[in-house]
Write a protein that holds these residues in place. Structure first.
Motif, PDB file in Angstrom:
ATOM      1  N   GLU A 148     -45.873 -55.845   2.323  1.00 51.03           N
ATOM      2  CA  GLU A 148     -45.782 -54.517   2.934  1.00 51.03           C
ATOM      3  C   GLU A 148     -45.290 -54.604   4.375  1.00 51.03           C
ATOM      4  OE1 GLU A 148     -49.745 -53.125   2.328  1.00 51.03           O
ATOM      5  OE2 GLU A 148     -49.325 -52.436   0.292  1.00 51.03           O
ATOM      6  N   ALA A 149     -45.764 -55.614   5.105  1.00 48.81           N
ATOM      7  CA  ALA A 149     -45.320 -55.799   6.488  1.00 48.81           C
ATOM      8  C   ALA A 149     -43.821 -56.075   6.521  1.00 48.81           C
ATOM      9  CB  ALA A 149     -46.098 -56.942   7.144  1.00 48.81           C
ATOM     10  N   ARG A 150     -43.364 -56.968   5.657  1.00 48.50           N
ATOM     11  CA  ARG A 150     -41.929 -57.263   5.584  1.00 48.50           C
ATOM     12  C   ARG A 150     -41.128 -56.016   5.265  1.00 48.50           C
ATOM     13  NH1 ARG A 150     -40.126 -59.939   0.382  1.00 48.50           N
ATOM     14  NH2 ARG A 150     -40.694 -57.837  -0.207  1.00 48.50           N
ATOM     15  N   ASP A 151     -41.576 -55.268   4.238  1.00 48.56           N
ATOM     16  CA  ASP A 151     -40.844 -54.067   3.824  1.00 48.56           C
ATOM     17  C   ASP A 151     -40.787 -53.021   4.935  1.00 48.56           C
ATOM     18  OD1 ASP A 151     -40.514 -55.356   1.416  1.00 48.56           O
ATOM     19  OD2 ASP A 151     -41.995 -54.133   0.335  1.00 48.56           O
ATOM     20  N   ALA A 152     -41.905 -52.838   5.651  1.00 45.97           N
ATOM     21  CA  ALA A 152     -41.940 -51.853   6.735  1.00 45.97           C
ATOM     22  C   ALA A 152     -40.993 -52.270   7.868  1.00 45.97           C
ATOM     23  CB  ALA A 152     -43.357 -51.700   7.254  1.00 45.97           C
ATOM     24  N   LEU A 153     -41.006 -53.560   8.223  1.00 40.95           N
ATOM     25  CA  LEU A 153     -40.127 -54.014   9.300  1.00 40.95           C
ATOM     26  C   LEU A 153     -38.669 -53.958   8.886  1.00 40.95           C
ATOM     27  CD1 LEU A 153     -42.222 -56.983  10.721  1.00 40.95           C
ATOM     28  CD2 LEU A 153     -41.775 -54.777  11.821  1.00 40.95           C
ATOM     29  N   LEU A 154     -38.375 -54.283   7.642  1.00 42.99           N
ATOM     30  CA  LEU A 154     -36.983 -54.185   7.168  1.00 42.99           C
ATOM     31  C   LEU A 154     -36.506 -52.738   7.190  1.00 42.99           C
ATOM     32  CD1 LEU A 154     -36.958 -56.725   4.198  1.00 42.99           C
ATOM     33  CD2 LEU A 154     -35.732 -56.927   6.365  1.00 42.99           C
ATOM     34  N   ALA A 155     -37.382 -51.807   6.811  1.00 43.49           N
ATOM     35  CA  ALA A 155     -37.006 -50.377   6.851  1.00 43.49           C
ATOM     36  C   ALA A 155     -36.719 -49.945   8.283  1.00 43.49           C
ATOM     37  CB  ALA A 155     -38.108 -49.526   6.237  1.00 43.49           C
ATOM     38  N   ARG A 156     -37.552 -50.410   9.220  1.00 41.74           N
ATOM     39  CA  ARG A 156     -37.324 -50.062  10.639  1.00 41.74           C
ATOM     40  C   ARG A 156     -36.027 -50.687  11.144  1.00 41.74           C
ATOM     41  NH1 ARG A 156     -42.902 -51.082  11.108  1.00 41.74           N
ATOM     42  NH2 ARG A 156     -44.008 -49.111  11.231  1.00 41.74           N
ATOM     43  N   ALA A 157     -35.776 -51.928  10.765  1.00 46.41           N
ATOM     44  CA  ALA A 157     -34.564 -52.616  11.218  1.00 46.41           C
ATOM     45  C   ALA A 157     -33.312 -51.953  10.676  1.00 46.41           C
ATOM     46  CB  ALA A 157     -34.614 -54.093  10.803  1.00 46.41           C
ATOM     47  N   ALA A 158     -33.409 -51.387   9.476  1.00 45.69           N
ATOM     48  CA  ALA A 158     -32.246 -50.739   8.858  1.00 45.69           C
ATOM     49  C   ALA A 158     -31.955 -49.378   9.470  1.00 45.69           C
ATOM     50  CB  ALA A 158     -32.467 -50.596   7.354  1.00 45.69           C
ATOM     51  N   SER A 159     -32.967 -48.736  10.060  1.00 42.45           N
ATOM     52  CA  SER A 159     -32.736 -47.383  10.591  1.00 42.45           C
ATOM     53  C   SER A 159     -32.331 -47.394  12.046  1.00 42.45           C
ATOM     54  CB  SER A 159     -33.986 -46.534  10.426  1.00 42.45           C
ATOM     55  OG  SER A 159     -35.069 -47.105  11.127  1.00 42.45           O
TER      56      SER A 159
END
Length: 159
Positions: A148-159
């Motif tokens: 979940e931490a990875r997914d949340a950070l990847l979503a932030r990095a993509a936006s």
């Protein structure tokens, strides 16, 4: 190999229960290891000797058990699964509210501040996942939190 017995397969993180037969069985050292048959052939390897002796084994996020043990423990297992899913929903809601990502960075061992690339995030995740994954002796809930931490950070990095 199909021993003719139906084993109960329980995955509390998604609330799934089903039955499955044994699939492939192999000799490994002093004991036997097995996998479930299709469509659950990814569940394994596990100690067939332990399953027959104890009536249940934990394999990653799944638990394989006899029908008798399922009947005895299903209420408690369902409650635990519901609590896990509620906890996960709360964590996801926190991410949606715009948490700054500090907790996620910390769980992946990343610096609290500074720009992150998807490569940085995935690399940190892989380092931590090697020991956190249930198949490597880690804790299922801890692995879910890492994911979940990875997914949340990847979503932030993509936006």
């Amino acid at each position: 190999m199909d021993d003719g017995r139906a084993w109960v397969v329980w995955n509390g993180s998604i609330g799934m229960v089903d039955t499955a037969a044994l699939g492939r069985v192999a000799q490994a050292g002093a004991g036997r290891i097995a996998w479930l048959a299709e469509p659950y052939e990814v569940v394994g390897p596990f100690s067939l000797d332990a399953l027959e002796r104890e009536g249940r084994v934990v394999v990653g996020a799944c638990e394989v058990m006899s029908a008798a043990i399922w009947r005895e423990t299903q209420e408690a297992l369902r409650r635990q699964g519901q609590q896990r899913r509620r906890d996960q929903a709360r964590r996801m809601a926190r991410f949606a509210l715009g948490d700054d990502g500090g907790a996620e960075r910390e769980s992946l061992g990343l610096a609290r501040e500074g720009a992150l690339t998807a490569r940085d995030i995935n690399s940190a995740f892989r380092r931590r996942a090697k020991s956190a994954h249930p198949d490597a002796g880690g804790d299922h809930d801890a692995y879910i939190r890492l994911t979940e931490a990875r997914d949340a950070l990847l979503a932030r990095a993509a936006s």
